[in-house]
Scaffold this active site. Sequence first.
Site, short mmCIF file in Angstrom:
data_model
loop_
_atom_site.label_atom_id
_atom_site.label_comp_id
_atom_site.label_asym_id
_atom_site.label_seq_id
_atom_site.Cartn_x
_atom_site.Cartn_y
_atom_site.Cartn_z
CB SER A 81 -60.22 -124.89 113.84
OG SER A 81 -60.18 -123.84 114.76
N1 SAH Z 1 -60.01 -119.22 113.52
C1 SAH Z 1 -58.62 -119.63 113.56
C2 SAH Z 1 -58.37 -120.59 114.70
C3 SAH Z 1 -57.38 -119.98 115.59
S1 SAH Z 1 -57.15 -120.73 117.20
C4 SAH Z 1 -58.18 -120.22 112.22
O1 SAH Z 1 -59.02 -120.42 111.33
O2 SAH Z 1 -56.98 -120.47 112.05
C5 SAH Z 1 -57.78 -119.44 118.24
C6 SAH Z 1 -57.16 -118.08 118.11
O3 SAH Z 1 -57.82 -117.24 119.05
C7 SAH Z 1 -55.68 -118.01 118.44
O4 SAH Z 1 -54.99 -117.45 117.35
C8 SAH Z 1 -55.62 -117.09 119.67
O5 SAH Z 1 -54.47 -116.27 119.70
C9 SAH Z 1 -56.89 -116.28 119.51
N2 SAH Z 1 -57.41 -115.67 120.73
C10 SAH Z 1 -57.49 -116.20 121.99
N3 SAH Z 1 -58.04 -115.32 122.85
C11 SAH Z 1 -58.33 -114.20 122.11
C12 SAH Z 1 -58.87 -112.92 122.43
N4 SAH Z 1 -59.25 -112.60 123.67
N5 SAH Z 1 -59.03 -112.04 121.44
C13 SAH Z 1 -58.63 -112.33 120.16
N6 SAH Z 1 -58.09 -113.50 119.80
C14 SAH Z 1 -57.94 -114.43 120.76
#
Ligand code: SAH
Length: 213
Positions: A64
């Site tokens: 993000s």
């Molecule tokens: N918090 C992260 C941002 C990642 S983007 C950081 O600091 O880098 C969002 C993430 O949510 C992605 O890696 C995606 O694979 C995950 N995601 C999406 N749906 C999900 C679910 N149902 N359960 C767990 N993770 C999920």
Amino acid sequence: MEDSFLHKGLRKKLINEIRRKDLEDEAVLNAIERVPRHCFMDSSFVKFAYKDQAFPIGAGQTISQPYTVAFQTSLLQIKKRDKVLEIGTGSGYQAAVLIEMGANVFSIERHKELYLKAKATLSELNYHPHLFYGDGYLGLPTYGPFDKILITAAAPDVPNRLLEQMNTGGRLVVPIGKFGSQIMTLVEKTGENDYITSEHGYFVFVPMVKGKE
Ligand code: SAH
């Protein structure tokens, strides 16, 4: 990976940039200043680590934008020793910021590749959240209830299973909406079955997807 004076200087500039965007939660900014974001980035993007932008981390997902991390973290009002559930570990960066704020972090990721990479990165940096490979829609019923819940992917609506795993007095933050634009939503649990919902502007996230890969 080394955290040099150059990196530290770039982080100071980034903090000032976030402050200029009207986010002045000093506890959150201090936490962001301590986390070496470049260590969470794909090698091809490391040189951009302190730009206030989202970047690819593999598996079609992104780390993000720092402003967004600051905004979501600020809405959560983290207190020391809060038990926090994060959905979407991704690179692990947001989990590290929550740990720097004194939270006890539980984080779920649905992509095995990202789960394994985040695990390695975080432990190398001496951050020790409880990481899980699974579907965040289910939460972690056996580890809850949680004081705060943070969803870092776009959900179509507030996942009820997660609200059930939150303590009274808790706060859940989730971007709600379809592809391309979501509304940052805060749900405060004020009683056993009482909630106050408020909206906090538009953001862009990758979608929250059911199941795991
Ligand atoms: N918090 C992260 C941002 C990642 S983007 C950081 O600091 O880098 C969002 C993430 O949510 C992605 O890696 C995606 O694979 C995950 N995601 C999406 N749906 C999900 C679910 N149902 N359960 C767990 N993770 C999920």
